[in-house]
Write a protein that holds these residues in place. Structure first.
Motif, PDB file in Angstrom:
ATOM      1  N   LEU A   1       0.822  -1.212   0.000  1.00 43.74           N
ATOM      2  CA  LEU A   1       0.000   0.000   0.000  1.00 43.74           C
ATOM      3  C   LEU A   1       0.854   1.260   0.000  1.00 43.74           C
ATOM      4  CD1 LEU A   1      -2.811  -1.156   2.424  1.00 43.74           C
ATOM      5  CD2 LEU A   1      -3.084  -0.573   0.003  1.00 43.74           C
ATOM      6  N   MET A   2       1.947   1.228   0.742  1.00 43.25           N
ATOM      7  CA  MET A   2       2.859   2.381   0.746  1.00 43.25           C
ATOM      8  C   MET A   2       3.405   2.627  -0.656  1.00 43.25           C
ATOM      9  SD  MET A   2       6.334   3.049   0.437  1.00 43.25           S
ATOM     10  CE  MET A   2       7.101   1.510   0.859  1.00 43.25           C
ATOM     11  N   LEU A   3       3.781   1.568  -1.359  1.00 37.17           N
ATOM     12  CA  LEU A   3       4.299   1.729  -2.727  1.00 37.17           C
ATOM     13  C   LEU A   3       3.226   2.285  -3.660  1.00 37.17           C
ATOM     14  CD1 LEU A   3       6.550  -1.423  -3.200  1.00 37.17           C
ATOM     15  CD2 LEU A   3       7.264   0.965  -2.929  1.00 37.17           C
ATOM     16  N   ALA A   4       1.974   1.879  -3.465  1.00 38.79           N
ATOM     17  CA  ALA A   4       0.890   2.445  -4.274  1.00 38.79           C
ATOM     18  C   ALA A   4       0.757   3.939  -4.003  1.00 38.79           C
ATOM     19  CB  ALA A   4      -0.427   1.734  -3.982  1.00 38.79           C
ATOM     20  N   VAL A   5       0.823   4.323  -2.738  1.00 41.06           N
ATOM     21  CA  VAL A   5       0.774   5.751  -2.389  1.00 41.06           C
ATOM     22  C   VAL A   5       1.925   6.481  -3.062  1.00 41.06           C
ATOM     23  CG1 VAL A   5       1.028   7.408  -0.501  1.00 41.06           C
ATOM     24  CG2 VAL A   5      -0.430   5.399  -0.193  1.00 41.06           C
ATOM     25  N   HIS A   6       3.110   5.909  -2.982  1.00 46.17           N
ATOM     26  CA  HIS A   6       4.313   6.564  -3.513  1.00 46.17           C
ATOM     27  C   HIS A   6       4.296   6.660  -5.046  1.00 46.17           C
ATOM     28  CE1 HIS A   6       8.456   7.874  -3.601  1.00 46.17           C
ATOM     29  NE2 HIS A   6       8.742   6.922  -4.461  1.00 46.17           N
TER      30      HIS A   6
END
Length: 94
Positions: A53-58
């Motif tokens: 999810l963090m990578l999607a945000v980034h």
């Protein structure tokens, strides 16, 4: 063509019950490791899910981190703000 009143009410009810989403947005302030920490601490996500999810945000600029009743999503958004993350509530797909 005019829908019978009963059909209109059913459509309104389906719309009202549609899930809401908590969306976390990318920001120029928080470290990626901190975002993973928040997702794991607050939502109880596994390390893999929090990292994904963090990578999607980034990379995509945002990620849907929760879906459900509007009131619960508003509580999640407030919690994300308390952690210093940018988040909003939006109506999910029907």
């Amino acid at each position: 063509m005019t829908l019978p009143l009963e059909d209109v009410r059913l459509n309104e009810q389906q719309s009202a019950d549609a899930p809401w989403q908590t969306v976390v947005w990318n920001d120029p302030v928080n470290l990626m490791s901190y975002v993973v920490h928040v997702f794991r601490t607050y939502f109880g996500f596994s390390p893999e899910r929090a990292h994904r999810l963090m990578l999607a945000v980034h990379h995509e600029g945002h990620a849907v981190v929760a879906e459900g009743a509007r009131e619960q999503m508003e509580l999640h958004v407030q919690a994300m703000h308390d952690y210093g993350l940018w988040a909003t509530v939006r109506k999910g797909p029907q």
